[in-house]
Design a protein around this motif. Sequence first.
Motif, mmCIF file in Angstrom:
data_model
loop_
_atom_site.group_PDB
_atom_site.id
_atom_site.type_symbol
_atom_site.label_atom_id
_atom_site.label_comp_id
_atom_site.label_asym_id
_atom_site.label_seq_id
_atom_site.Cartn_x
_atom_site.Cartn_y
_atom_site.Cartn_z
ATOM 1 N N PHE A 47 0.882 -1.386 -0.060
ATOM 2 C CA PHE A 47 0.014 0.440 -0.202
ATOM 3 C C PHE A 47 0.732 1.069 0.169
ATOM 4 O O PHE A 47 0.640 2.132 -0.730
ATOM 5 C CB PHE A 47 -1.080 -0.256 0.978
ATOM 6 C CG PHE A 47 -2.198 1.059 1.061
ATOM 7 C CD1 PHE A 47 -3.332 0.911 0.939
ATOM 8 C CD2 PHE A 47 -1.296 2.530 1.813
ATOM 9 C CE1 PHE A 47 -4.080 1.819 0.728
ATOM 10 C CE2 PHE A 47 -2.283 3.445 1.960
ATOM 11 C CZ PHE A 47 -3.790 3.400 1.235
ATOM 12 N N ALA A 107 -10.084 13.788 -7.630
ATOM 13 C CA ALA A 107 -9.038 13.837 -6.317
ATOM 14 C C ALA A 107 -8.868 12.497 -5.950
ATOM 15 O O ALA A 107 -10.040 12.197 -6.064
ATOM 16 C CB ALA A 107 -9.402 14.890 -5.526
ATOM 17 N N PRO A 108 -7.758 11.831 -5.950
ATOM 18 C CA PRO A 108 -7.713 10.576 -5.314
ATOM 19 C C PRO A 108 -8.097 10.477 -4.422
ATOM 20 O O PRO A 108 -7.601 11.444 -3.214
ATOM 21 C CB PRO A 108 -6.083 10.265 -5.269
ATOM 22 C CG PRO A 108 -6.185 11.283 -6.452
ATOM 23 C CD PRO A 108 -5.971 12.759 -6.667
ATOM 24 N N PRO A 109 -9.717 10.641 -3.881
ATOM 25 C CA PRO A 109 -9.910 10.408 -2.250
ATOM 26 C C PRO A 109 -9.030 9.949 -1.223
ATOM 27 O O PRO A 109 -8.315 8.838 -1.086
ATOM 28 C CB PRO A 109 -11.288 9.574 -2.146
ATOM 29 C CG PRO A 109 -11.421 8.567 -3.342
ATOM 30 C CD PRO A 109 -10.298 9.295 -3.969
ATOM 31 N N THR A 114 -12.027 4.197 3.602
ATOM 32 C CA THR A 114 -12.990 3.567 2.567
ATOM 33 C C THR A 114 -13.030 2.388 2.775
ATOM 34 O O THR A 114 -14.280 1.727 2.409
ATOM 35 C CB THR A 114 -11.928 3.297 1.331
ATOM 36 O OG1 THR A 114 -11.279 4.886 1.229
ATOM 37 C CG2 THR A 114 -12.610 3.136 -0.242
ATOM 38 N N TRP A 122 -15.694 -5.448 -1.600
ATOM 39 C CA TRP A 122 -15.876 -3.844 -2.616
ATOM 40 C C TRP A 122 -14.867 -4.495 -3.301
ATOM 41 O O TRP A 122 -14.044 -3.373 -4.208
ATOM 42 C CB TRP A 122 -16.852 -2.836 -2.188
ATOM 43 C CG TRP A 122 -17.162 -1.360 -3.268
ATOM 44 C CD1 TRP A 122 -18.351 -1.882 -4.467
ATOM 45 C CD2 TRP A 122 -16.074 -1.106 -3.881
ATOM 46 N NE1 TRP A 122 -18.094 -1.564 -4.911
ATOM 47 C CE2 TRP A 122 -16.490 -0.573 -5.103
ATOM 48 C CE3 TRP A 122 -14.551 -0.486 -3.273
ATOM 49 C CZ2 TRP A 122 -16.125 0.046 -6.159
ATOM 50 C CZ3 TRP A 122 -14.197 0.660 -4.505
ATOM 51 C CH2 TRP A 122 -14.648 1.247 -5.227
ATOM 52 N N LEU A 127 -9.783 -3.945 -6.151
ATOM 53 C CA LEU A 127 -8.759 -3.847 -7.257
ATOM 54 C C LEU A 127 -8.211 -6.044 -7.942
ATOM 55 O O LEU A 127 -7.506 -5.385 -8.728
ATOM 56 C CB LEU A 127 -7.374 -4.418 -6.291
ATOM 57 C CG LEU A 127 -7.841 -3.509 -5.056
ATOM 58 C CD1 LEU A 127 -7.104 -3.608 -4.075
ATOM 59 C CD2 LEU A 127 -7.004 -2.107 -5.074
ATOM 60 N N VAL A 153 -2.350 0.828 -10.903
ATOM 61 C CA VAL A 153 -1.698 1.469 -10.360
ATOM 62 C C VAL A 153 -0.835 0.118 -10.215
ATOM 63 O O VAL A 153 0.626 -0.541 -10.129
ATOM 64 C CB VAL A 153 -1.349 1.933 -9.542
ATOM 65 C CG1 VAL A 153 -1.521 4.053 -10.134
ATOM 66 C CG2 VAL A 153 -2.328 1.184 -8.359
ATOM 67 N N ILE A 200 -3.539 -5.948 0.490
ATOM 68 C CA ILE A 200 -3.322 -4.651 0.838
ATOM 69 C C ILE A 200 -4.887 -4.141 1.041
ATOM 70 O O ILE A 200 -5.395 -3.293 2.285
ATOM 71 C CB ILE A 200 -3.967 -4.182 -0.767
ATOM 72 C CG1 ILE A 200 -2.486 -3.942 -0.753
ATOM 73 C CG2 ILE A 200 -4.653 -2.495 -0.657
ATOM 74 C CD1 ILE A 200 -2.424 -3.737 -2.392
HETATM 75 C C1 HEC Z 1 -2.013 7.475 -10.244
HETATM 76 C C2 HEC Z 1 -2.711 8.327 -9.059
HETATM 77 C C3 HEC Z 1 -3.131 7.034 -8.026
HETATM 78 C C4 HEC Z 1 -2.636 5.910 -7.653
HETATM 79 C C5 HEC Z 1 -1.605 6.364 -7.305
HETATM 80 C C6 HEC Z 1 -3.887 5.175 -7.143
HETATM 81 N N1 HEC Z 1 -4.991 5.680 -7.143
HETATM 82 FE FE1 HEC Z 1 -6.705 4.799 -6.228
HETATM 83 N N2 HEC Z 1 -8.151 6.342 -7.332
HETATM 84 C C7 HEC Z 1 -7.020 7.510 -7.683
HETATM 85 C C8 HEC Z 1 -8.121 8.014 -8.334
HETATM 86 C C9 HEC Z 1 -7.857 9.910 -9.277
HETATM 87 C C10 HEC Z 1 -9.051 7.737 -7.558
HETATM 88 C C11 HEC Z 1 -10.647 8.477 -8.053
HETATM 89 C C12 HEC Z 1 -11.469 8.033 -9.397
HETATM 90 C C13 HEC Z 1 -12.752 8.449 -9.538
HETATM 91 O O1 HEC Z 1 -13.476 8.838 -8.784
HETATM 92 O O2 HEC Z 1 -13.379 8.329 -10.871
HETATM 93 C C14 HEC Z 1 -9.037 7.073 -6.909
HETATM 94 C C15 HEC Z 1 -9.542 6.149 -6.747
HETATM 95 C C16 HEC Z 1 -9.860 5.007 -5.816
HETATM 96 C C17 HEC Z 1 -10.659 4.230 -5.001
HETATM 97 C C18 HEC Z 1 -11.807 4.377 -4.605
HETATM 98 C C19 HEC Z 1 -12.410 5.082 -3.504
HETATM 99 C C20 HEC Z 1 -13.588 5.491 -3.512
HETATM 100 O O3 HEC Z 1 -14.251 5.127 -2.625
HETATM 101 O O4 HEC Z 1 -14.597 6.295 -4.684
HETATM 102 C C21 HEC Z 1 -9.795 2.678 -3.731
HETATM 103 C C22 HEC Z 1 -11.030 2.668 -3.172
HETATM 104 C C23 HEC Z 1 -8.656 3.668 -4.677
HETATM 105 N N3 HEC Z 1 -8.523 4.941 -5.249
HETATM 106 C C24 HEC Z 1 -8.032 2.237 -3.800
HETATM 107 C C25 HEC Z 1 -6.267 2.436 -3.854
HETATM 108 C C26 HEC Z 1 -5.639 1.732 -3.776
HETATM 109 C C27 HEC Z 1 -5.670 0.080 -3.265
HETATM 110 C C28 HEC Z 1 -4.066 2.030 -4.673
HETATM 111 C C29 HEC Z 1 -3.061 1.135 -4.084
HETATM 112 C C30 HEC Z 1 -3.215 -0.150 -4.400
HETATM 113 C C31 HEC Z 1 -4.082 2.771 -5.601
HETATM 114 N N4 HEC Z 1 -5.599 3.850 -5.408
HETATM 115 C C32 HEC Z 1 -3.345 4.011 -5.955
HETATM 116 C C33 HEC Z 1 -5.564 6.784 -8.249
HETATM 117 C C34 HEC Z 1 -5.158 6.324 -7.298
#
Ligand code: HEC
Length: 245
Positions: A47, A107-109, A114, A122, A127, A153, A200
């Motif tokens: 993570f 923006a990534p939340p 979560t 979910w 993933l 990713v 994770i």
């Molecule tokens: C390059 C940037 C980036 C990385 C690195 C990344 N994410 Fe994200 N993630 C995002 C973005 C942007 C969103 C929002 C997506 C949307 O709303 O369409 C998101 C959304 C999420 C969500 C959904 C959250 C919600 O409740 O809406 C989860 C769960 C999540 N990511 C988990 C992870 C995990 C676990 C990792 C590592 C394995 C990770 N992310 C790595 C960019 C990233």
Amino acid sequence: MKSLRHGMLLLGLLPMVAFAAGDGATLQSANIDVGNTASLQRGARLFHNYCLGCHSVEYMRYSRVAEDLGLPPELAQESLIFTDAKLGDRIEIAMPPEASADWFGKAPPDLTLTARQRGVDWVYTYLNSFYLDESSTTGVNNVVFPDVAMPHVLWPLQGWQAARFAPGEHGADHGAFEGFELVEAGQLTPGEYDDAIRDITAYMSYLAEPMQTQRQRLGLWVLAFIAVLGVLAYLLKQEYWKDVH
Ligand code: HEC
């Protein structure tokens, strides 16, 4: 009575949760064990490596994670912190949120809660559900989160998978989701990848409710205490009735 009412409430919510999966995809069981410290440690390493570039966990500090996961300070510094953050700092994102919103459109939340909001099944299924989609700007789509802005990713680990859908009717792009096919292998076998995302997910479940590991441990102590007490009570009873018989 009260718990019965809560139970009814939960039952009432179930159809909504199933519906939230979207696109007819069923959620896979995460099958995590938050009491398994080794799993949490592996999950934390993955993570912190793959997710913190974009997501924060700002209600948690590195030091608390280190303590709960039994990591000594130097090891924690080495395996959990990839920025110039200190052990006592909150787990913040490496990238400013405005910049990432520009890049991804969303923006990534923050991911602290979560696993509780969405549920562990979910998160696990999410993933596991990225698939190649040329019409998307990230090159991928997700079965449980259609048109998600997050790139896949974890592709170096999983590789790339394609999704099969039933033919679309009434002008829809496609029908119900039918299954995945791995078109390019990653570093891990499918079984190993499942284990990795299970770790994770377990770590995210811990983040959302750090007390649960301690509660499990406490529960064991309580059971042990009751067992000892039971033995003592039995011996005491024997002692009292000794002269009667
Ligand atoms: C390059 C940037 C980036 C990385 C690195 C990344 N994410 Fe994200 N993630 C995002 C973005 C942007 C969103 C929002 C997506 C949307 O709303 O369409 C998101 C959304 C999420 C969500 C959904 C959250 C919600 O409740 O809406 C989860 C769960 C999540 N990511 C988990 C992870 C995990 C676990 C990792 C590592 C394995 C990770 N992310 C790595 C960019 C990233």
